[in-house]
Design an enzyme around this catalytic site. Structure first.
Site, PDB file in Angstrom:
ATOM      1  N   ASN A   9       2.708   1.840  -9.408  1.00 21.87           N
ATOM      2  CA  ASN A   9       2.510   1.299  -8.060  1.00 21.87           C
ATOM      3  C   ASN A   9       3.895   1.234  -7.419  1.00 21.87           C
ATOM      4  O   ASN A   9       4.656   0.298  -7.642  1.00 21.87           O
ATOM      5  CB  ASN A   9       1.875  -0.090  -8.148  1.00 21.87           C
ATOM      6  CG  ASN A   9       1.466  -0.641  -6.791  1.00 21.87           C
ATOM      7  OD1 ASN A   9       1.925  -0.178  -5.758  1.00 21.87           O
ATOM      8  ND2 ASN A   9       0.616  -1.656  -6.798  1.00 21.87           N
ATOM      9  N   ARG A  89      -0.942   4.603  -7.198  1.00 23.85           N
ATOM     10  CA  ARG A  89      -1.489   4.017  -5.985  1.00 23.85           C
ATOM     11  C   ARG A  89      -0.816   4.724  -4.808  1.00 23.85           C
ATOM     12  O   ARG A  89       0.398   4.663  -4.642  1.00 23.85           O
ATOM     13  CB  ARG A  89      -1.194   2.522  -5.916  1.00 23.85           C
ATOM     14  CG  ARG A  89      -1.598   1.884  -4.586  1.00 23.85           C
ATOM     15  CD  ARG A  89      -0.942   0.531  -4.423  1.00 23.85           C
ATOM     16  NE  ARG A  89      -1.205  -0.016  -3.093  1.00 23.85           N
ATOM     17  CZ  ARG A  89      -0.350  -0.772  -2.426  1.00 23.85           C
ATOM     18  NH1 ARG A  89       0.824  -1.086  -2.942  1.00 23.85           N
ATOM     19  NH2 ARG A  89      -0.656  -1.225  -1.227  1.00 23.85           N
ATOM     20  N   HIS A 177      -5.044  -1.835   1.462  1.00 26.24           N
ATOM     21  CA  HIS A 177      -5.185  -2.759   0.331  1.00 26.24           C
ATOM     22  C   HIS A 177      -6.512  -2.542  -0.392  1.00 26.24           C
ATOM     23  O   HIS A 177      -7.082  -3.452  -0.985  1.00 26.24           O
ATOM     24  CB  HIS A 177      -5.054  -4.223   0.783  1.00 26.24           C
ATOM     25  CG  HIS A 177      -3.681  -4.598   1.209  1.00 26.24           C
ATOM     26  ND1 HIS A 177      -3.425  -5.352   2.329  1.00 26.24           N
ATOM     27  CD2 HIS A 177      -2.467  -4.320   0.661  1.00 26.24           C
ATOM     28  CE1 HIS A 177      -2.130  -5.519   2.481  1.00 26.24           C
ATOM     29  NE2 HIS A 177      -1.525  -4.898   1.473  1.00 26.24           N
ATOM     30  N   ARG A 237       6.688  -7.106   8.676  1.00 26.60           N
ATOM     31  CA  ARG A 237       5.925  -6.301   9.622  1.00 26.60           C
ATOM     32  C   ARG A 237       5.274  -7.194  10.681  1.00 26.60           C
ATOM     33  O   ARG A 237       4.912  -8.332  10.411  1.00 26.60           O
ATOM     34  CB  ARG A 237       4.855  -5.493   8.885  1.00 26.60           C
ATOM     35  CG  ARG A 237       5.397  -4.276   8.188  1.00 26.60           C
ATOM     36  CD  ARG A 237       4.344  -3.588   7.340  1.00 26.60           C
ATOM     37  NE  ARG A 237       4.421  -3.999   5.949  1.00 26.60           N
ATOM     38  CZ  ARG A 237       3.525  -3.673   5.024  1.00 26.60           C
ATOM     39  NH1 ARG A 237       2.458  -2.957   5.354  1.00 26.60           N
ATOM     40  NH2 ARG A 237       3.670  -4.077   3.784  1.00 26.60           N
ATOM     41  N   GLU A 376      -4.676  -4.277  -9.196  1.00 28.80           N
ATOM     42  CA  GLU A 376      -4.706  -2.928  -8.635  1.00 28.80           C
ATOM     43  C   GLU A 376      -4.458  -1.858  -9.692  1.00 28.80           C
ATOM     44  O   GLU A 376      -5.065  -0.781  -9.654  1.00 28.80           O
ATOM     45  CB  GLU A 376      -3.658  -2.805  -7.523  1.00 28.80           C
ATOM     46  CG  GLU A 376      -3.932  -3.669  -6.308  1.00 28.80           C
ATOM     47  CD  GLU A 376      -2.740  -3.772  -5.381  1.00 28.80           C
ATOM     48  OE1 GLU A 376      -2.889  -3.393  -4.212  1.00 28.80           O
ATOM     49  OE2 GLU A 376      -1.670  -4.231  -5.828  1.00 28.80           O
TER      50      GLU A 376
END
Length: 388
Positions: A9, A89, A177, A237, A376
């Site tokens: 990842n 990912r 996500h 962000r 994940e």
């Protein structure tokens, strides 16, 4: 001998890694860790069962040096086992890729064309893929996409209010996500049964942040859209922003496209509003200062506002689930978000929340509020095992 799958990842300044047994796929990896703060003086490497170790500076590309270090550690860890595949990912698959896919040079070229849609994440995952294609071309590699979970959202949720011809060029709301939400859909269903299959709102609150409305544990709406800039305010962000602001920055203040992009991705959010830090913990520690307090208040406000909109799409709320770094570990932020959602019937158990318990709502709460750690890397490894 066991066949193992390595899940990578890759972020802009960190790389998480985990090794899973392909045959049994336990949710807890056989070995895992991460390299953090790559390229900075605080660069560190930590793996299962060991304390964090500083990473020595390198004269070359620090990211490639870190990838090389991880490969060496994987080789040392394998012993007599075999590395069957590496799964990555990948944030954006554009309009072409949603399901996990074996990566070759042609697929890699396609994925590079989506770098402008996810400049914080896409280049780094692709760099890792390219390195392995060059050094170990026979090793299977699989890409799993953060956009995949949202592929079947209602058509109205996928559309942008732009000229219709632009849709054919890939301009639409994708959502992100997805690996995290895919895991939550599975885990919440297992843990909470029918309650989770109702009107569920999941909050992935990490350095990047988004919300996802689920019905029957499927995505029906989410806050991120065409890019990972949209939706709630994040660490650096901006989140949802009037596009007129971008026009003003470029037309009136004469900022270049590159300057604006850097501002919106790297210098906004908690960092930009506070002028202090992008770290929730640091801002909570300095909340007596007006700028830190304002940043935290805006962060909560953005989440509550978006949560209210998604609850409207769902027609109410049965469950609220927090995940990712802030969602899993910051009791003060969860408390403030839940206070803002009290009108929906959210009632928190203060002691359970302070303990980061799996269920943090009060017994009388109309909405079940839970904390569910995401996974994940396991979702990616499971996808790779099915594809191989």
């Amino acid at each position: 001998m066991s066949d193992l799958i390595l899940a990578l990842n890759c972020g802009s300044s960190s790389i998480k890694f985990a090794l899973f047994d392909k045959a049994t796929l336990p949710r807890a990896p056989a070995w895992s860790g991460q390299a953090a703060n790559i390229g900075s003086a605080e660069a560190a490497f930590v793996e299962t069962g060991a304390t964090a170790q500083p990473m020595a500076p390198t004269d070359g590309d620090p990211y490639r040096a870190t990838l090389a270090h991880i490969r060496e550690r994987v080789r040392a860890r394998l012993g007599g086992d075999r590395l069957a595949a590496v799964v990555h990912r990948v944030v954006h698959g554009g309009a072409k890729y949603y399901a996990p896919v074996r990566v070759d040079e042609a697929v890699l070229a396609d994925l590079r064309s989506y770098i402008p849609l996810a400049p914080l994440h896409q280049p780094f995952a692709l760099e890792a893929i390219a390195e392995l294609l060059a050094t170990q071309p026979g090793l299977p590699q699989v890409a799993c996409f953060d956009t995949g979970f949202h592929r079947d959202m209602p058509a109205v949720e996928q559309m942008l209010p732009l000229p219709r011809a632009l849709r054919e060029r890939g301009l639409r709301r994708y959502g992100f996500h997805g690996l995290s939400y895919e895991y939550l859909a599975l885990a919440l269903g297992e843990r909470h049964g029918a309650r989770a299959r109702g009107r569920t709102l999941c909050a992935h609150l990490g350095s990047g942040a988004s919300l996802c409305a689920m019905r029957n544990l499927e995505s029906v709406a989410t806050t991120m859209g065409f890019s990972a800039l949209d939706g709630v305010m994040m660490n650096t962000r901006c989140g949802a922003l009037d596009p007129g602001v971008v026009i003003h920055l470029m037309q009136i203040l004469k900022l270049s496209l590159e300057d604006v992009a850097h501002m919106l991705y790297h210098d906004s959010g908690l960092l930009g509003v506070s002028g202090i830090s992008s770290d929730i913990r640091a801002l909570l520690a300095r909340e007596n200062e007006a700028q830190a307090a304002e940043a935290l208040a805006l962060y909560v406000h953005c989440i509550v506002r978006e949560a209210g909109a998604l609850a409207a799409v769902l027609g109410g709320l049965d469950m609220l689930a927090f995940t990712a770094g802030i969602g899993e570990h910051s009791a003060p932020m969860r408390e403030r978000v839940c206070a803002g959602l009290a009108f929906l019937g959210v009632e928190l158990d203060a002691a359970a929340n302070a303990a980061n318990a799996p269920v943090i709502s009060a017994p009388a709460s109309k909405v079940l509020v839970v904390v569910e750690p995401t996974n994940e890397e396991w979702i990616a490894a499971r996808a790779a095992a099915r594809l191989l």
